[in-house]
Design a protein around this motif. Sequence first.
Motif, PDB file in Angstrom:
ATOM      1  N   CYS A   1       0.901  -1.131   0.004  1.00 41.48           N
ATOM      2  CA  CYS A   1      -0.069   0.089   0.028  1.00 41.48           C
ATOM      3  C   CYS A   1       0.839   1.270   0.121  1.00 41.48           C
ATOM      4  O   CYS A   1       0.493   2.172  -0.773  1.00 41.48           O
ATOM      5  N   ALA A   2       1.982   1.226   0.941  1.00 39.99           N
ATOM      6  CA  ALA A   2       2.716   2.388   1.030  1.00 39.99           C
ATOM      7  C   ALA A   2       3.549   2.458  -0.404  1.00 39.99           C
ATOM      8  O   ALA A   2       3.631   3.892  -1.031  1.00 39.99           O
ATOM      9  N   ALA A   3       3.870   1.885  -0.976  1.00 42.79           N
ATOM     10  CA  ALA A   3       4.715   1.677  -2.450  1.00 42.79           C
ATOM     11  C   ALA A   3       3.736   2.080  -3.356  1.00 42.79           C
ATOM     12  O   ALA A   3       4.495   3.011  -4.252  1.00 42.79           O
ATOM     13  N   GLN A   4       2.585   2.091  -3.270  1.00 47.50           N
ATOM     14  CA  GLN A   4       1.516   2.472  -4.302  1.00 47.50           C
ATOM     15  C   GLN A   4       1.013   3.750  -4.282  1.00 47.50           C
ATOM     16  O   GLN A   4       0.037   4.093  -4.960  1.00 47.50           O
ATOM     17  N   THR A   5       1.020   4.499  -3.144  1.00 46.21           N
ATOM     18  CA  THR A   5       0.498   5.469  -2.782  1.00 46.21           C
ATOM     19  C   THR A   5       1.505   6.910  -3.198  1.00 46.21           C
ATOM     20  O   THR A   5       2.489   6.727  -3.141  1.00 46.21           O
ATOM     21  N   PRO A   6       0.517   8.115  -3.308  1.00 49.40           N
ATOM     22  CA  PRO A   6       1.565   9.268  -3.737  1.00 49.40           C
ATOM     23  C   PRO A   6       2.175   9.916  -2.443  1.00 49.40           C
ATOM     24  O   PRO A   6       1.937   9.359  -1.490  1.00 49.40           O
ATOM     25  N   ALA A   7       2.992  10.793  -2.740  1.00 51.27           N
ATOM     26  CA  ALA A   7       3.815  11.576  -1.725  1.00 51.27           C
ATOM     27  C   ALA A   7       3.180  11.989  -0.580  1.00 51.27           C
ATOM     28  O   ALA A   7       3.700  12.049   0.506  1.00 51.27           O
ATOM     29  N   ASN A   8       1.833  12.582  -0.853  1.00 56.70           N
ATOM     30  CA  ASN A   8       1.073  13.126   0.294  1.00 56.70           C
ATOM     31  C   ASN A   8       0.591  11.979   1.100  1.00 56.70           C
ATOM     32  O   ASN A   8      -0.180  12.434   2.458  1.00 56.70           O
ATOM     33  N   ILE A   9       0.626  10.902   1.048  1.00 54.19           N
ATOM     34  CA  ILE A   9       0.114   9.697   1.820  1.00 54.19           C
ATOM     35  C   ILE A   9       1.469   9.276   2.570  1.00 54.19           C
ATOM     36  O   ILE A   9       2.553   8.751   2.357  1.00 54.19           O
ATOM     37  N   GLY A  10       1.414   9.988   3.970  1.00 55.38           N
ATOM     38  CA  GLY A  10       2.384   9.842   4.776  1.00 55.38           C
ATOM     39  C   GLY A  10       2.280   8.476   6.025  1.00 55.38           C
ATOM     40  O   GLY A  10       3.314   7.784   6.517  1.00 55.38           O
ATOM     41  N   MET A  11       1.233   7.874   5.925  1.00 56.01           N
ATOM     42  CA  MET A  11       0.705   6.780   6.945  1.00 56.01           C
ATOM     43  C   MET A  11      -0.202   5.771   6.177  1.00 56.01           C
ATOM     44  O   MET A  11      -0.875   6.153   5.229  1.00 56.01           O
ATOM     45  N   VAL A  12       0.074   4.434   6.828  1.00 53.79           N
ATOM     46  CA  VAL A  12      -1.032   3.541   6.418  1.00 53.79           C
ATOM     47  C   VAL A  12      -1.667   2.923   7.546  1.00 53.79           C
ATOM     48  O   VAL A  12      -0.675   2.651   8.485  1.00 53.79           O
ATOM     49  N   GLY A  13      -2.797   2.681   7.540  1.00 53.67           N
ATOM     50  CA  GLY A  13      -3.532   2.030   8.944  1.00 53.67           C
ATOM     51  C   GLY A  13      -4.213   0.865   8.304  1.00 53.67           C
ATOM     52  O   GLY A  13      -4.459   0.700   7.180  1.00 53.67           O
ATOM     53  N   ALA A  14      -4.748   0.101   9.287  1.00 52.39           N
ATOM     54  CA  ALA A  14      -5.668  -1.060   8.977  1.00 52.39           C
ATOM     55  C   ALA A  14      -6.426  -1.620  10.113  1.00 52.39           C
ATOM     56  O   ALA A  14      -6.194  -0.882  11.045  1.00 52.39           O
ATOM     57  N   ARG A  15      -7.185  -2.517   9.915  1.00 49.11           N
ATOM     58  CA  ARG A  15      -8.291  -3.069  10.897  1.00 49.11           C
ATOM     59  C   ARG A  15      -7.456  -3.737  11.980  1.00 49.11           C
ATOM     60  O   ARG A  15      -6.562  -4.578  11.686  1.00 49.11           O
ATOM     61  N   MET A  16      -7.602  -3.351  13.210  1.00 46.10           N
ATOM     62  CA  MET A  16      -7.272  -4.350  14.233  1.00 46.10           C
ATOM     63  C   MET A  16      -8.610  -4.763  15.113  1.00 46.10           C
ATOM     64  O   MET A  16      -9.051  -3.902  15.438  1.00 46.10           O
ATOM     65  N   HIS A  17      -8.679  -6.156  15.144  1.00 44.36           N
ATOM     66  CA  HIS A  17      -9.718  -6.779  15.948  1.00 44.36           C
ATOM     67  C   HIS A  17      -9.305  -7.359  17.023  1.00 44.36           C
ATOM     68  O   HIS A  17      -8.125  -7.411  17.265  1.00 44.36           O
ATOM     69  N   LYS A  18     -10.229  -7.673  17.985  1.00 42.07           N
ATOM     70  CA  LYS A  18      -9.664  -8.416  19.294  1.00 42.07           C
ATOM     71  C   LYS A  18      -9.272  -9.918  19.199  1.00 42.07           C
ATOM     72  O   LYS A  18      -9.844 -10.721  18.559  1.00 42.07           O
ATOM     73  N   LEU A  19      -8.090 -10.116  19.839  1.00 43.19           N
ATOM     74  CA  LEU A  19      -7.614 -11.166  19.979  1.00 43.19           C
ATOM     75  C   LEU A  19      -8.443 -12.232  20.607  1.00 43.19           C
ATOM     76  O   LEU A  19      -8.581 -13.535  20.055  1.00 43.19           O
ATOM     77  N   SER A  20      -9.356 -11.829  21.576  1.00 42.63           N
ATOM     78  CA  SER A  20     -10.109 -12.630  22.150  1.00 42.63           C
ATOM     79  C   SER A  20     -11.222 -12.997  21.465  1.00 42.63           C
ATOM     80  O   SER A  20     -12.065 -14.115  21.858  1.00 42.63           O
ATOM     81  N   ASN A  21     -11.839 -12.274  20.413  1.00 43.43           N
ATOM     82  CA  ASN A  21     -12.844 -12.559  19.670  1.00 43.43           C
ATOM     83  C   ASN A  21     -12.613 -11.832  18.327  1.00 43.43           C
ATOM     84  O   ASN A  21     -12.985 -10.654  18.355  1.00 43.43           O
ATOM     85  N   PRO A  22     -11.901 -12.324  17.403  1.00 45.03           N
ATOM     86  CA  PRO A  22     -11.635 -11.797  16.264  1.00 45.03           C
ATOM     87  C   PRO A  22     -12.631 -11.306  15.541  1.00 45.03           C
ATOM     88  O   PRO A  22     -12.515 -10.364  14.380  1.00 45.03           O
ATOM     89  N   GLU A  23     -14.090 -11.399  15.779  1.00 47.28           N
ATOM     90  CA  GLU A  23     -15.032 -10.882  14.919  1.00 47.28           C
ATOM     91  C   GLU A  23     -15.422  -9.459  15.587  1.00 47.28           C
ATOM     92  O   GLU A  23     -15.955  -8.703  14.789  1.00 47.28           O
ATOM     93  N   ASP A  24     -14.855  -9.032  16.699  1.00 45.76           N
ATOM     94  CA  ASP A  24     -15.002  -7.637  17.554  1.00 45.76           C
ATOM     95  C   ASP A  24     -13.967  -6.839  16.888  1.00 45.76           C
ATOM     96  O   ASP A  24     -12.725  -6.977  16.854  1.00 45.76           O
ATOM     97  N   VAL A  25     -14.343  -5.451  16.719  1.00 43.42           N
ATOM     98  CA  VAL A  25     -13.438  -4.434  16.313  1.00 43.42           C
ATOM     99  C   VAL A  25     -12.589  -3.944  17.427  1.00 43.42           C
ATOM    100  O   VAL A  25     -13.253  -3.839  18.679  1.00 43.42           O
TER     101      VAL A  25
END
Length: 367
Positions: free
Chosen positions: A136-160
């Motif tokens: 994702c970082a490699a394919q984004t323009p220079a004004n994209i300085g950060m990349v984020g994604a979903r993290m769910h709960k380890l105890s229940n992977p369906e929960d955000v």
Amino acid sequence: MSTITSLLVRDRSTDESWSGRVNGAAALLVINFNTACKTMRCIESILSGSEIPGRILILDNGSDAPDAAHLHAMLADLPAIGAELQLIRADKNLGFAGGCNLLIDQAMKLPDCLHILLLNSDAVAMPAWTAAMLNCAAQTPANIGMVGARMHKLSNPEDVDTLGIALYRSLMPADRHTVDDTLVGPTGGCCLLKRSMLEELHQISGYYFDERFFCYCEDTDLVLRAVLLGYETAYLNEVLALHEGQGSSGGNVSAFITYHGLRNSIWMHAKLLPVSLFLRLGPLLVLAHCLSIGRHGLYGRFGLLWRTYRDGLRRLPEFLRERKRYRSADRYEVEGLRARITPRFYRARYMAHVLRIEQHRRELMRR
């Protein structure tokens, strides 16, 4: 002044089985504080991925001696991993902000390191985590300085667990729990930060993360400074990590989290938020603080609230003076920040979350 010691340095393996999996332009930073087994679980999840960072830097952040020794022994026993691995020990806890700054400085010494990956020690990376973030970082323009994604709960992977950071109409930041809320930037517990953005932040601020914050809200502070400089976030709406949560800070209603979260939000607002936003939304911010005081007052935490607001207001002039650094930047863009405020007062279903915590607290008291 903390003493910093390099405990373990392992050069990159020449084992051909790692060929094609190692990305030399990336460094992974992980901070351990009395969570050796969880930290090792995190590292092993990275190494089992389809791609791994060329450098893995781990800071033992002033952990108790047995935990530090256990982490050292487990890392030393790893087979050839194809990446450069370094374990550094600080003799006192530098906090998340100070620990990250130390590791970022180490990574930035290498000119070919273009991407900094941060992952909480109590998180488990999915197999695609490293590859997805770097692609994702490699394919984004220079004004994209950060990349984020979903993290769910380890105890229940369906929960955000978190979908990044949102800034609400009350001007209070919080973990984003729904994609309906506007993304300001990624959480420091699961993100990619581009070298070019970090260099500009350091040039203007004199730091990457603000070490005065110690922990909590330090990632929001960094993200808002980046937004004010015109940087944006690329967001991957897929589960790339599972998070245990509060692995080293005491849980949902701990005094530690309350103190640092409230105090640091005061400092962040004083340092960064434009006057126009205060004039328009200031009453909602005051209301948010009143509600927070009321909530913790129900727990009888009057001494904690006194210390929190005393310490927050005591250093207010220092942070107000610092505002000039950002307003004088060539690319200071207030409109970009205004556009990222979520219209709702605070995150959805927060009251239900508070009531669940209170019910759990009462159940523990009855036992």
